[in-house]
Design a protein around this motif. Structure first.
Motif, PDB file in Angstrom:
ATOM      1  N   LEU A 115       0.798  -1.228   0.000  1.00  0.00           N
ATOM      2  CA  LEU A 115       0.000   0.000   0.000  1.00  0.00           C
ATOM      3  C   LEU A 115       0.827   1.272   0.000  1.00  0.00           C
ATOM      4  N   THR A 116       1.976   1.232   0.629  1.00  0.00           N
ATOM      5  CA  THR A 116       2.729   2.479   0.794  1.00  0.00           C
ATOM      6  C   THR A 116       4.226   2.227   0.905  1.00  0.00           C
ATOM      7  N   ASP A 117       4.998   3.235   0.484  1.00  0.00           N
ATOM      8  CA  ASP A 117       6.450   3.175   0.655  1.00  0.00           C
ATOM      9  C   ASP A 117       6.852   3.541   2.072  1.00  0.00           C
ATOM     10  N   LYS A 118       5.926   4.152   2.791  1.00  0.00           N
ATOM     11  CA  LYS A 118       6.281   4.636   4.124  1.00  0.00           C
ATOM     12  C   LYS A 118       5.337   4.107   5.199  1.00  0.00           C
ATOM     13  N   PRO A 119       5.283   2.795   5.394  1.00  0.00           N
ATOM     14  CA  PRO A 119       4.458   2.311   6.500  1.00  0.00           C
ATOM     15  C   PRO A 119       5.055   2.784   7.829  1.00  0.00           C
ATOM     16  N   GLN A 122      -6.361   5.387  36.650  1.00  0.00           N
ATOM     17  CA  GLN A 122      -5.357   4.383  36.991  1.00  0.00           C
ATOM     18  C   GLN A 122      -4.993   3.465  35.851  1.00  0.00           C
ATOM     19  N   VAL A 123      -5.414   3.765  34.628  1.00  0.00           N
ATOM     20  CA  VAL A 123      -5.048   2.907  33.500  1.00  0.00           C
ATOM     21  C   VAL A 123      -4.283   3.738  32.477  1.00  0.00           C
ATOM     22  N   SER A 124      -3.285   3.121  31.878  1.00  0.00           N
ATOM     23  CA  SER A 124      -2.562   3.832  30.841  1.00  0.00           C
ATOM     24  C   SER A 124      -2.241   2.898  29.690  1.00  0.00           C
ATOM     25  N   SER A 125      -2.236   3.454  28.495  1.00  0.00           N
ATOM     26  CA  SER A 125      -1.923   2.699  27.285  1.00  0.00           C
ATOM     27  C   SER A 125      -0.844   3.449  26.516  1.00  0.00           C
ATOM     28  N   VAL A 126       0.037   2.676  25.909  1.00  0.00           N
ATOM     29  CA  VAL A 126       1.195   3.265  25.230  1.00  0.00           C
ATOM     30  C   VAL A 126       1.364   2.602  23.867  1.00  0.00           C
ATOM     31  N   VAL A 127       1.697   3.400  22.880  1.00  0.00           N
ATOM     32  CA  VAL A 127       2.065   2.822  21.589  1.00  0.00           C
ATOM     33  C   VAL A 127       3.365   3.468  21.118  1.00  0.00           C
ATOM     34  N   VAL A 128       4.289   2.610  20.656  1.00  0.00           N
ATOM     35  CA  VAL A 128       5.553   3.092  20.102  1.00  0.00           C
ATOM     36  C   VAL A 128       5.498   2.840  18.605  1.00  0.00           C
ATOM     37  N   ALA A 129       5.770   3.877  17.825  1.00  0.00           N
ATOM     38  CA  ALA A 129       5.714   3.732  16.371  1.00  0.00           C
ATOM     39  C   ALA A 129       7.026   4.184  15.753  1.00  0.00           C
ATOM     40  N   GLY A 130       7.412   3.522  14.673  1.00  0.00           N
ATOM     41  CA  GLY A 130       8.683   3.867  14.043  1.00  0.00           C
ATOM     42  C   GLY A 130       8.621   3.681  12.544  1.00  0.00           C
ATOM     43  N   ILE A 131       9.586   4.304  11.858  1.00  0.00           N
ATOM     44  CA  ILE A 131       9.581   4.214  10.398  1.00  0.00           C
ATOM     45  C   ILE A 131      10.887   3.567   9.949  1.00  0.00           C
ATOM     46  N   GLY A 162      -6.700  10.508  22.183  1.00  0.00           N
ATOM     47  CA  GLY A 162      -5.582   9.561  22.195  1.00  0.00           C
ATOM     48  C   GLY A 162      -5.248   9.089  20.786  1.00  0.00           C
ATOM     49  N   THR A 163      -6.287   8.842  19.993  1.00  0.00           N
ATOM     50  CA  THR A 163      -6.061   8.394  18.615  1.00  0.00           C
ATOM     51  C   THR A 163      -5.444   9.512  17.781  1.00  0.00           C
ATOM     52  N   MET A 164      -5.849  10.746  18.084  1.00  0.00           N
ATOM     53  CA  MET A 164      -5.234  11.900  17.415  1.00  0.00           C
ATOM     54  C   MET A 164      -3.717  11.878  17.637  1.00  0.00           C
ATOM     55  N   LYS A 165      -3.274  11.460  18.823  1.00  0.00           N
ATOM     56  CA  LYS A 165      -1.833  11.393  19.114  1.00  0.00           C
ATOM     57  C   LYS A 165      -1.150  10.336  18.244  1.00  0.00           C
ATOM     58  N   ALA A 166      -1.838   9.222  18.026  1.00  0.00           N
ATOM     59  CA  ALA A 166      -1.282   8.191  17.147  1.00  0.00           C
ATOM     60  C   ALA A 166      -1.238   8.708  15.705  1.00  0.00           C
ATOM     61  N   CYS A 167      -2.281   9.439  15.297  1.00  0.00           N
ATOM     62  CA  CYS A 167      -2.293  10.055  13.953  1.00  0.00           C
ATOM     63  C   CYS A 167      -1.084  10.970  13.815  1.00  0.00           C
ATOM     64  N   GLU A 168      -0.793  11.722  14.886  1.00  0.00           N
ATOM     65  CA  GLU A 168       0.332  12.664  14.840  1.00  0.00           C
ATOM     66  C   GLU A 168       1.648  11.922  14.608  1.00  0.00           C
ATOM     67  N   LEU A 169       1.819  10.796  15.287  1.00  0.00           N
ATOM     68  CA  LEU A 169       3.043  10.016  15.056  1.00  0.00           C
ATOM     69  C   LEU A 169       3.114   9.618  13.580  1.00  0.00           C
ATOM     70  N   PHE A 170       1.955   9.193  13.038  1.00  0.00           N
ATOM     71  CA  PHE A 170       1.906   8.776  11.630  1.00  0.00           C
ATOM     72  C   PHE A 170       2.377   9.911  10.714  1.00  0.00           C
ATOM     73  N   TRP A 171       1.811  11.086  10.924  1.00  0.00           N
ATOM     74  CA  TRP A 171       2.173  12.209  10.034  1.00  0.00           C
ATOM     75  C   TRP A 171       3.602  12.678  10.273  1.00  0.00           C
ATOM     76  N   GLN A 172       4.007  12.775  11.528  1.00  0.00           N
ATOM     77  CA  GLN A 172       5.365  13.259  11.831  1.00  0.00           C
ATOM     78  C   GLN A 172       6.422  12.303  11.287  1.00  0.00           C
ATOM     79  N   LEU A 173       6.239  11.003  11.494  1.00  0.00           N
ATOM     80  CA  LEU A 173       7.275  10.044  11.104  1.00  0.00           C
ATOM     81  C   LEU A 173       7.358   9.918   9.579  1.00  0.00           C
ATOM     82  N   ARG A 174       6.243  10.210   8.893  1.00  0.00           N
ATOM     83  CA  ARG A 174       6.264  10.199   7.425  1.00  0.00           C
ATOM     84  C   ARG A 174       6.704  11.549   6.861  1.00  0.00           C
TER      85      ARG A 174
END
Lengths: 385, 161
Positions: A227-231, A376-385, A339-351
């Motif tokens: 689908l993409t050159d930049k997953p 008392q709950v936290s979720s974390v996602v690490v994304a990389g290119i 929270g999902t907006m933050k994941a979107c931001e990683l997507f745009w920034q890393l690309r």
């Protein structure tokens, strides 16, 4: 487990009061996301969606209600909700669907419409507290954040001005975000002198009430590469719960996040996050929480965060830009969608597609985090290119 | 409730009621982009609108802004259509008890009325429970225009043709 990548992202504007219904908001975010990677609904194998408490949208079993707007018609669809942590939790949830091998693609959609709650969504928070020991005292979230903020400041000798620096930083970044609900820059004085809500929390220490939705499309490795050159690879996910007796938690250190972050870093093979992570999107419903969470994310030594902030370490041109999106303080806070907006931001920034707010120096690794439930709950996602 | 009426300033409400110590909250819904158009047509013109996805050959009633099957955007100018005020009874029930459990003097009739490919749930009038049949043709009866508020009850009920 299979490698999973984000291949598309999209969101609505965050606004105080949207005309759109929760379904329509979900549709706008989901449709934009599909358009961003040139896919149609037929290409989506399953849907992982999230909204926080049903009470905000005012629709009981809101997951079923908004499923068709999220692309869930006639598809395996599953909702998660862990309060404010939902937006990042839903990414972990969608990641599972694909990493497990069960599906090749998963559309992750999170939505919140807080304006339905009248006069104010805070009223619904009363019912999340212990009905015997706490509810008679009429607690609300501002109160308990105030207790936490006060304890955090006390432990390290921080002042309200110190905390306000985080609000100034994030709100300034947010002005460049096309979906932001704000138009004005604020100063430390503005924050400190804004209306006192519950000491030490003033109005501008707090993110706003918002309506909005955000989405990402996840795909398994072979599909993503077609689908993409930049997953943007999901390198790691993590989540943990601390005690529900929230007042017995360590208020000055987010232990609930410590373990979630370590889980995600372990999965990603990251040993020195403070050196390896290029951009951080800590969850920032309040300004002090951004700093508190940087410590929990192991991105800043405890008690040294304000010093680093003052030195420009977390500025857009610093070593580790904090909330390049603007975060909840700068873009808005439709709970699950934030929270999902933050994941979107990683997507745009890393690309390298973040436009005016692009972090310089080709960032390669980012972390996004959200926090919620009974604090008392936290979720974390690490994304990389 | 009228859909066009809104409280736009929170300050216009008092949060905590000092007497009851309650924090009364209620949900006030927006009708949405599709809903606003749909109910304005109902209120102003007494018309029921659907929206059609040509690709999926489905006409949704009430009208929506997207096709849930293929995610095509359904534009008001292109894809919305007046579907008339007649339909057929797809299913019905006669309600014999009130919501608190007492027997009603007369059972009230509720029907799922099929219009195009959609269903409107509404009251039935002008017919006895024993006379109702699935497949029966019915027509919407509107309130007078000056009583319509932009809600589903602008239609009083459906009646057999």
């Amino acid at each position: 487990m299979r490698k999973v990548a984000m291949v598309g992202a999209g969101m609505t504007k965050f606004v105080r009061r949207a005309l759109e219904t929760p379904k329509e908001l979900s549709y706008e975010a989901a449709k934009t996301t599909l358009d961003s990677c040139g896919l149609s609904l037929d290409d989506v194998d399953c849907v992982a969606h999230g909204t926080a408490p049903d009470a905000f949208d005012g629709i009981h079993q809101n997951g079923e209600y908004m499923a068709c707007g999220s692309g869930g018609w006639n598809k395996p669809t599953m909702r998660v909700f862990v309060g404010g942590a939902t937006g990042v939790h839903a990414i972990a949830h969608g990641w599972y669907h694909v990493a497990s091998g069960l599906f090749d693609t998963c559309l992750v959609v999170c939505e919140e419409k807080m304006s339905s709650a009248m006069p104010h969504a805070q009223g619904f928070f009363l019912t999340i507290f212990d009905s015997i020991t706490e509810r008679p005292l009429q607690p609300n979230l501002l109160w308990i954040f105030a207790l936490e903020m006060n304890r955090y400041m006390e432990r390290y000798g921080y002042t309200k001005e110190d905390m306000a620096l985080a609000a100034v930083n994030n709100k300034r970044n947010g002005l460049k975000h096309p979906a932001s609900q704000f138009t004005d820059e604020v100063t430390v004085d503005d924050v400190v002198n804004s209306e006192m809500m519950a000491y030490p929390v003033s109005r501008l220490d707090v993110s706003p009430v918002s309506d909005g939705a955000a989405a990402v499309l996840l795909a398994a490795e072979p599909v993503a590469r077609r689908l993409t050159d930049k997953p943007v690879w999901i390198e790691g996910v993590g989540w943990t719960l601390d005690t529900a007796y929230w007042a017995t938690r360590d208020l000055s250190y987010p232990r609930y996040l410590d373990k979630a972050a370590r889980m995600a870093y372990d999965m990603a093979g990251i040993r020195e996050p403070h050196k390896q992570i290029d951009i951080a999107e800590p969850y920032d419903p309040f300004d002090y929480k951004a700093l508190h969470h940087l410590e929990g994310l192991q991105l800043s030594p405890r008690g040294k965060t304000v010093e680093l902030l003052r030195d420009g370490h977390f500025a857009m041109d610093g070593n580790m830009p904090m909330c390049p999106s603007g975060g909840l303080l700068g873009v808005g806070n439709p709970i699950a969608a934030a929270g999902t907006m933050k994941a979107c931001e990683l997507f745009w920034q890393l690309r390298g597609e973040a436009g005016e707010r692009q972090v310089p120096g080709n960032p390669r690794l980012g972390v996004a985090q959200a926090w919620g439930d009974l604090m008392q709950v936290s979720s974390v996602v690490v994304a990389g290119i | 409730m009228a859909i066009l009426e809104r409280i736009t300033r929170n300050i216009d409400n008092r949060y905590w009621d000092p007497g009851t110590k309650a924090f009364p909250v209620k949900n006030r819904y927006t009708a949405g982009v599709a809903g606003q158009w749909f109910f304005e047509e109902l209120k102003e013109n007494g018309k029921i609108y659907g929206s059609r996805c040509e690709d999926c050959a489905v006409t949704y009633v009430p009208a929506r802004i997207y096709c849930e099957r293929c995610f095509k955007r359904l534009e008001k100018e292109k894809d919305w259509l007046d579907v008339g005020t007649e339909g057929e009874i797809h299913s019905f029930t006669a309600v014999h008890r009130t919501k608190t459990g007492e027997e009603k003097e007369e059972p009230s009739l509720v029907a799922a009325v099929k219009i195009a490919d959609g269903l409107l749930i509404h009251r039935l009038a002008g017919v006895k429970p024993e006379q109702v049949e699935i497949g029966m043709k019915v027509k919407a009866e509107f309130k007078p225009k000056d009583e319509r508020q932009g809600g589903i009850e602008d239609i009083k009920h459906f009646k057999p043709l």
